[in-house]
Design an enzyme around this catalytic site. Structure first.
Site, PDB file in Angstrom:
ATOM      1  N   SER A   7       0.859  -1.191   0.000  1.00 33.97           N
ATOM      2  CA  SER A   7       0.000   0.000   0.000  1.00 33.97           C
ATOM      3  C   SER A   7       0.889   1.234   0.000  1.00 33.97           C
ATOM      4  CB  SER A   7      -0.891   0.006   1.250  1.00 33.97           C
ATOM      5  OG  SER A   7      -1.407   1.309   1.435  1.00 33.97           O
ATOM      6  N   HIS A  32      -0.726  -1.721  -4.103  1.00 36.93           N
ATOM      7  CA  HIS A  32      -2.088  -1.520  -3.589  1.00 36.93           C
ATOM      8  C   HIS A  32      -2.362  -0.020  -3.526  1.00 36.93           C
ATOM      9  CE1 HIS A  32      -5.605  -2.766  -1.103  1.00 36.93           C
ATOM     10  NE2 HIS A  32      -5.385  -1.638  -0.447  1.00 36.93           N
ATOM     11  N   ASP A  34      -4.975   2.889  -2.527  1.00 35.79           N
ATOM     12  CA  ASP A  34      -6.145   3.172  -1.700  1.00 35.79           C
ATOM     13  C   ASP A  34      -6.809   4.473  -2.140  1.00 35.79           C
ATOM     14  OD1 ASP A  34      -6.209   1.031   0.297  1.00 35.79           O
ATOM     15  OD2 ASP A  34      -4.240   1.782   0.885  1.00 35.79           O
ATOM     16  N   MET A  36      -9.763   7.083  -1.663  1.00 37.72           N
ATOM     17  CA  MET A  36     -10.717   7.525  -0.625  1.00 37.72           C
ATOM     18  C   MET A  36     -11.330   8.869  -1.030  1.00 37.72           C
ATOM     19  SD  MET A  36      -8.326   6.800   2.655  1.00 37.72           S
ATOM     20  CE  MET A  36      -7.393   5.277   2.844  1.00 37.72           C
ATOM     21  N   HIS A  65      -8.094  -0.302  -4.564  1.00 29.16           N
ATOM     22  CA  HIS A  65      -9.089  -0.487  -3.503  1.00 29.16           C
ATOM     23  C   HIS A  65      -9.929   0.786  -3.425  1.00 29.16           C
ATOM     24  CE1 HIS A  65      -9.661  -0.965   1.174  1.00 29.16           C
ATOM     25  NE2 HIS A  65     -10.803  -1.004   0.517  1.00 29.16           N
ATOM     26  N   MET A  67     -12.519   3.051  -1.857  1.00 33.59           N
ATOM     27  CA  MET A  67     -13.290   3.384  -0.649  1.00 33.59           C
ATOM     28  C   MET A  67     -14.047   4.663  -0.968  1.00 33.59           C
ATOM     29  SD  MET A  67     -10.295   2.484   2.077  1.00 33.59           S
ATOM     30  CE  MET A  67      -9.065   2.496   0.785  1.00 33.59           C
ATOM     31  N   MET A 136     -10.988  -6.196   5.524  1.00 33.49           N
ATOM     32  CA  MET A 136     -10.390  -5.076   6.258  1.00 33.49           C
ATOM     33  C   MET A 136     -10.142  -5.501   7.711  1.00 33.49           C
ATOM     34  SD  MET A 136     -10.036  -2.784   4.024  1.00 33.49           S
ATOM     35  CE  MET A 136      -9.228  -1.681   5.183  1.00 33.49           C
ATOM     36  N   ASP A 174      -6.107  -6.631   4.700  1.00 33.91           N
ATOM     37  CA  ASP A 174      -5.665  -5.238   4.590  1.00 33.91           C
ATOM     38  C   ASP A 174      -5.823  -4.493   5.914  1.00 33.91           C
ATOM     39  OD1 ASP A 174      -5.104  -2.661   3.778  1.00 33.91           O
ATOM     40  OD2 ASP A 174      -6.755  -2.513   2.351  1.00 33.91           O
TER      41      ASP A 174
HETATM   42  C1  DX5 Z   1      -6.847   1.565   4.976  1.00 29.99           C
HETATM   43  C2  DX5 Z   1      -6.208   1.042   3.696  1.00 29.99           C
HETATM   44  C3  DX5 Z   1      -5.006   0.180   3.888  1.00 29.99           C
HETATM   45  C4  DX5 Z   1      -3.890   0.781   4.663  1.00 29.99           C
HETATM   46  C5  DX5 Z   1      -2.794  -0.227   4.894  1.00 29.99           C
HETATM   47  O1  DX5 Z   1      -8.059   2.135   4.674  1.00 29.99           O
HETATM   48  O2  DX5 Z   1      -7.143   0.282   2.977  1.00 29.99           O
HETATM   49  O3  DX5 Z   1      -4.555  -0.293   2.625  1.00 29.99           O
HETATM   50  O4  DX5 Z   1      -3.378   1.918   4.072  1.00 29.99           O
HETATM   51  O5  DX5 Z   1      -1.821   0.410   5.648  1.00 29.99           O
HETATM   52  P1  DX5 Z   1      -1.178  -0.182   6.977  1.00 29.99           P
HETATM   53  O6  DX5 Z   1      -0.367  -1.372   6.551  1.00 29.99           O
HETATM   54  O7  DX5 Z   1      -0.382   0.944   7.468  1.00 29.99           O
HETATM   55  O8  DX5 Z   1      -2.303  -0.568   7.913  1.00 29.99           O
HETATM   56 ZN    ZN Z   2      -6.518  -0.815   1.114  1.00 25.32          ZN
END
Ligand code: DX5
Ligand code: ZN
Length: 218
Positions: A7, A32, A34, A36, A65, A67, A136, A174
């Protein structure tokens, strides 16, 4: 062999090219990303432009991913940007089946994501339509949070459900994964591990931290 999907949420974006090259050198399997929107989760991160940028830098599979609210409106953009896998949350998603079909129509792998409060049985109606189930193990929205231990039972349960299917989607975990939390997660049946801060916040650097994590997984 268990895969690592790095990530890049906590990467240093002032030198993202170098950071991604370092991940490649360290033998990372997937990137990965993320996404948001400040609505589905209380944080805003990256959009299709960053996926496009990573696609130009690396040939690694891009594990996107989402969100975001109404992900169905943005699937085309994330596919065109170069995503290999697009995962959408099952929560608050009345047209999830159509969205998953659309992801596959666009020649991407389709993933379904479960928040910590969502029961494992909820995936039964879509399980034959996905290539990946993303669990998650923190509340989505931020990197660097603590692993929620109660999710281990859910991982075991999901693995059992997966075994009963013909499609056998991969099980990806994750949130909050590090040297201490990884062993139980791998033992519970994880196929892919999303790791962010345990790679980027380790002062020894990317290669060393990935080597250490791989050592624990073995
Ligand atoms: C949280 C994300 C994760 C996160 C993982 O919403 O989906 O991918 O960034 O990061 P760590 O490994 O720091 O928990
Ligand atoms: Zn993620």
């Amino acid at each position: 062999m268990v895969k690592i999907s790095a990530s890049i949420l906590n990467a240093d974006f002032s030198c993202i090219k170098d950071q991604i090259y370092a991940l490649e050198q360290a033998g990372i399997d997937w990137l990965h990303l993320d996404v948001m929107d400040g609505h589905f989760v209380p944080n805003i991160s990256m959009g299709p432009f960053i996926i496009e940028t990573c696609r130009k830098i690396s040939h690694l599979p891009i594990d996107t991913h989402l969100m975001i609210s109404k992900p169905e409106l943005y699937i085309e953009q994330f596919a065109a940007a170069g995503s290999s896998i697009i995962s959408v949350h099952i929560e608050n998603h009345p047209n999830v089946v159509r969205t998953l079909q659309r992801i596959r129509d666009l020649k991407c792998k389709a993933g379904i994501v479960l928040n910590p409060g969502t029961p494992p049985e909820s995936i039964r109606s879509v399980i034959e339509m996905v290539d990946l189930i993303l669990v998650m193990t923190v509340n989505p929205g931020f990197g660097g949070q603590s692993f929620i231990k109660s999710q281990l039972n859910k991982i075991v349960k999901l693995k059992q459900i997966i075994e009963t299917t013909t499609s056998k989607p991969a099980l990806e975990i994750d949130g909050g994964l590090n040297k201490l939390t990884l062993p139980n997660v791998v033992q519970s049946g994880a196929d892919v591990l999303v790791i962010g801060s345990a790679i980027f916040s380790n002062k020894s650097g990317i290669k060393k931290s990935v080597d250490e994590l791989r050592e624990v997984i073995k």
